[in-house]
Design a protein around this motif. Structure first.
Motif, mmCIF file in Angstrom:
data_model
loop_
_atom_site.group_PDB
_atom_site.id
_atom_site.type_symbol
_atom_site.label_atom_id
_atom_site.label_comp_id
_atom_site.label_asym_id
_atom_site.label_seq_id
_atom_site.Cartn_x
_atom_site.Cartn_y
_atom_site.Cartn_z
ATOM 1 N N THR A 67 41.366 72.494 -36.285
ATOM 2 C CA THR A 67 41.146 71.086 -35.969
ATOM 3 C C THR A 67 42.499 70.406 -35.845
ATOM 4 O OG1 THR A 67 39.041 71.042 -37.157
ATOM 5 C CG2 THR A 67 40.097 68.926 -36.715
ATOM 6 N N GLY A 68 42.714 69.699 -34.753
ATOM 7 C CA GLY A 68 43.996 69.042 -34.523
ATOM 8 C C GLY A 68 44.163 67.762 -35.306
ATOM 9 N N ILE A 69 45.346 67.170 -35.211
ATOM 10 C CA ILE A 69 45.602 65.924 -35.939
ATOM 11 C C ILE A 69 44.775 64.781 -35.367
ATOM 12 C CG2 ILE A 69 47.943 66.657 -36.520
ATOM 13 C CD1 ILE A 69 48.956 64.590 -34.472
ATOM 14 N N ASP A 70 44.232 64.984 -34.150
ATOM 15 C CA ASP A 70 43.377 63.975 -33.548
ATOM 16 C C ASP A 70 41.908 64.185 -33.893
ATOM 17 O OD1 ASP A 70 43.158 66.318 -32.169
ATOM 18 O OD2 ASP A 70 43.553 65.487 -30.186
ATOM 19 N N GLY A 71 41.630 65.176 -34.782
ATOM 20 C CA GLY A 71 40.262 65.446 -35.200
ATOM 21 C C GLY A 71 39.455 66.272 -34.217
ATOM 22 N N LYS A 72 40.072 66.725 -33.129
ATOM 23 C CA LYS A 72 39.367 67.501 -32.118
ATOM 24 C C LYS A 72 39.532 69.000 -32.380
ATOM 25 C CE LYS A 72 40.061 64.054 -28.464
ATOM 26 N NZ LYS A 72 40.662 63.795 -27.115
ATOM 27 N N GLN A 111 41.383 70.318 -16.866
ATOM 28 C CA GLN A 111 42.681 70.056 -16.256
ATOM 29 C C GLN A 111 43.008 68.575 -16.132
ATOM 30 O OE1 GLN A 111 42.171 72.510 -12.673
ATOM 31 N NE2 GLN A 111 43.733 73.891 -13.477
ATOM 32 N N SER A 112 42.009 67.721 -16.141
ATOM 33 C CA SER A 112 42.278 66.296 -15.963
ATOM 34 C C SER A 112 42.470 65.551 -17.276
ATOM 35 C CB SER A 112 41.141 65.641 -15.164
ATOM 36 O OG SER A 112 39.911 65.761 -15.856
ATOM 37 N N ASP A 113 42.194 66.187 -18.404
ATOM 38 C CA ASP A 113 42.306 65.541 -19.708
ATOM 39 C C ASP A 113 43.583 66.008 -20.393
ATOM 40 O OD1 ASP A 113 42.079 64.457 -22.210
ATOM 41 O OD2 ASP A 113 40.076 65.236 -22.630
ATOM 42 N N VAL A 114 44.573 65.115 -20.446
ATOM 43 C CA VAL A 114 45.861 65.466 -21.053
ATOM 44 C C VAL A 114 45.994 64.914 -22.465
ATOM 45 C CG1 VAL A 114 47.128 65.734 -18.897
ATOM 46 C CG2 VAL A 114 46.881 63.459 -19.899
ATOM 47 N N SER A 115 44.895 64.449 -23.039
ATOM 48 C CA SER A 115 44.966 63.875 -24.383
ATOM 49 C C SER A 115 45.314 64.908 -25.439
ATOM 50 C CB SER A 115 43.650 63.187 -24.745
ATOM 51 O OG SER A 115 42.582 64.112 -24.788
ATOM 52 N N PHE A 116 45.248 66.216 -25.084
ATOM 53 C CA PHE A 116 45.671 67.232 -26.048
ATOM 54 C C PHE A 116 47.127 67.049 -26.449
ATOM 55 C CE2 PHE A 116 47.149 69.103 -22.065
ATOM 56 C CZ PHE A 116 48.340 69.717 -22.428
ATOM 57 N N GLY A 117 47.900 66.320 -25.645
ATOM 58 C CA GLY A 117 49.308 66.093 -25.953
ATOM 59 C C GLY A 117 49.538 65.304 -27.224
ATOM 60 N N VAL A 118 48.476 64.701 -27.754
ATOM 61 C CA VAL A 118 48.595 63.998 -29.037
ATOM 62 C C VAL A 118 48.793 64.995 -30.170
ATOM 63 C CG1 VAL A 118 47.315 62.565 -30.687
ATOM 64 C CG2 VAL A 118 47.264 62.013 -28.248
ATOM 65 N N ASP A 119 48.298 66.203 -30.012
ATOM 66 C CA ASP A 119 48.380 67.224 -31.074
ATOM 67 C C ASP A 119 49.624 68.084 -30.873
ATOM 68 O OD1 ASP A 119 46.918 68.727 -33.320
ATOM 69 O OD2 ASP A 119 47.359 70.315 -31.877
#
Length: 550
Positions: free
Chosen positions: A72-77, A142-150
């Protein structure tokens, strides 16, 4: 040994330990027996292992889908390094392993059939390879770059996913066939080309050869250029216009025509191609060779604002103190290509350039520390126009207590001009189109010049091939069909270094059709710094045999 250089060795050791170690080869497993329990590899979860019947050109094979390091990432995902491995039937296996490089920001598992990049036909799986691919450590699409938060997702995307999937995939291959692959290759273009260059530095103990096509090995810096380009294009736009409006196809066609008028014959033949790139850059200038409109712009001229914008774009991104933030770009007739326009000016499926649609989010979420997390409701245009070349650009080199690796650290190959392990073990072929709208071929040439300056023997293990007119990975008025895997195999396995590789046209490419080239045209791609020149006395200007590398 630093922790980055030893990553693959650490992973390999843990895998061997989890499999029980020892020198005895494991018993071969049937495809459907390649389960989590039977493989017993640390942090591996096998989702499925199924036999796939032959279909079309693809042979019957075993397809394994799985993941590594679920967390689980720091963003809870939820995160994990997803992968796919396809292996031929035992009798059809050629004894080799092929890693298929990713693309863009990854986020999906592309079918691991073994994309041969610019080869006219076929896949690595058809050639008998075991093939692996990965989603880069995030299955967000590919269109969701929110993983960059982790921060861990960033590092997985940058290099961990390739390094860890490679080692685990090889162990699964060993379980399937009773032996490890005799040879291992990594091929990719764009971000996949970056994968290849990063692996040649970080994981050179795992591969025998690499093909890096149009590599974004300085991707965070190239992302700065994406913001810069949009700003420059919009500087020439009238109110209400977008980049595609400010620079219609007729404008870039005009620039291409003027480049050809000045440079086409410099290589000995007027054929719609510019091979003598160095002479062309010295001979042509936008300021002097493109007419300036006295009144309303049309297909025969550019406005002063258009010319200034293009000069700034091809000159490269800079800050307010005029310090270069990325490389300059060569002027090439391929700027008229549809692929060039797709990336720089008009994606077609949306009114903005793809360099905006993908570049704004990647810059803000993935390459900035801490992440900017911009709103992308407008496709990223507002973020790009507000991007500061003085302050925001510096975030690619920044770290924080949470983001301990900067984008330059997790995205670029460490010590790219000190490839000592590669030199001892493998070969690297880099291919770059001279009209690439995403990653500057000048940057790649500068890297190769620096590599040779650091080690005069560099051509013994690394070679660069430039493709005149080619856009990003393919397209443009270019001979963009060529088989670099075979060239790499011959170099690695037979010791035959590639001095020239024969290339042909894609006769159905709209840019080739528009140029009026015959479907039979072929040219040699020459190992840099050589370039194709017409042989003295040669008359057949459509045949690669009429040209030589010099």
């Amino acid at each position: 040994m630093n922790k980055r250089a030893s990553l693959s060795l650490v992973v390999a050791a843990s895998v061997v330990a989890a499999c029980g170690g020892g020198n005895d080869a494991p018993a071969t497993l049937a495809c459907t027996d390649l389960t989590t329990a039977r493989l017993n590899i640390q942090n591996l979860q096998v989702a499925s292992a199924v036999e796939v019947a032959a279909s079309g050109a693809l042979p019957a094979h075993c397809k394994v889908n799985g993941s590594l390091n679920a967390r689980t990432g720091i963003d809870g995902k939820p995160y994990a390094i997803g992968f796919e491995l396809r292996t031929p039937l035992p009798a059809a296996w050629n004894g080799k392993f092929f890693f298929q490089g990713g693309g863009g920001t990854n986020g999906v598992i592309v079918p691991a059939t073994g994309n041969l990049l610019n080869a006219p036909t076929g896949t690595a799986l058809e050639r008998g390879y075991a093939v692996a691919s990965t989603d880069g450590g995030h299955g967000t699409g590919q269109s969701d770059v929110s993983f960059g938060v982790d921060p861990q997702a960033r590092s997985d995307y940058g290099y961990h996913a390739v390094g860890q999937v490679t080692v685990v995939a090889k162990k699964i291959v060993q379980a399937r066939f009773g032996q490890l692959p005799a040879r291992s290759y990594l091929l990719g273009c764009s971000n996949g080309g970056r994968d290849a260059m990063v692996a040649s530095s970080r994981f050179a103990d795992q591969f025998d050869g690499y093909v890096a096509g149009n590599p974004g090995f300085n991707l965070p810096k190239a992302a700065i250029a994406e913001q810069w380009d949009t700003q420059q294009f919009m500087s020439a736009a009238a109110p209400g216009q977008l980049p595609k409006d400010a620079f219609p196809a007729s404008a870039m066609n005009l620039v291409a025509q003027k480049i050809l008028a000045k440079c086409d014959a410099l290589d000995g033949v007027a054929d719609g191609m510019v091979n003598d790139r160095a002479a062309c850059q010295a001979a042509f200038s936008i300021a002097n060779d493109v007419p300036t409109c006295a009144g309303t712009p049309d297909a025969s001229c550019l406005t002063a604002a258009q010319k200034t914008a293009l000069q700034n774009i091809f000159g490269g991104a800079r800050d307010s103190a005029n310090h270069a933030l990325y490389a300059s770009w060569p002027l090439d007739p391929g700027v008229s290509g549809q692929n060039w326009r797709f990336w720089k000016l008009d994606a077609g499926f949306a009114p903005l350039p793809f360099n905006t649609l993908i570049g704004a989010g990647a810059m803000g979420y993935v390459f900035s520390s801490p992440p900017d997390a911009p709103s992308l409701a407008d496709g990223g245009l507002g973020y790009q126009l507000g991007f500061s070349m003085d302050t925001a650009a510096a975030k690619i080199a920044a770290t924080t207590a949470t983001y301990k690796e900067s984008a330059l650290e997790f995205m670029t190959p460490p010590n790219p001009t000190q490839l000592t392990t590669l030199k001892a073990r493998g070969k690297l072929i880099v291919v770059h189109g001279t009209a690439d709208p995403v990653f500057s071929p000048n940057d790649t040439m500068a890297w190769y010049d620096a590599l040779k300056a650091a080690d005069a023997s560099a051509p013994n293990y690394a070679r660069l091939f430039l493709v005149p007119g080619m856009n990003h990975c393919s397209g443009g008025p270019a001979t963009d069909r060529f088989d670099m895997l075979t060239a790499l195999e011959n170099w690695v396995e037979k010791g035959t270094a590639p001095d020239a590789v024969r290339a042909t046209v894609n006769a159905s490419d709209p840019d080739v059709v528009a140029a009026g080239w015959p479907a039979t045209r072929s040219r040699p791609l020459c190992a840099y710094p050589k370039q194709a020149m017409l042989k003295a006395g040669a008359t057949d200007t459509e045949d690669a045999a009429s040209f030589e590398c010099r």
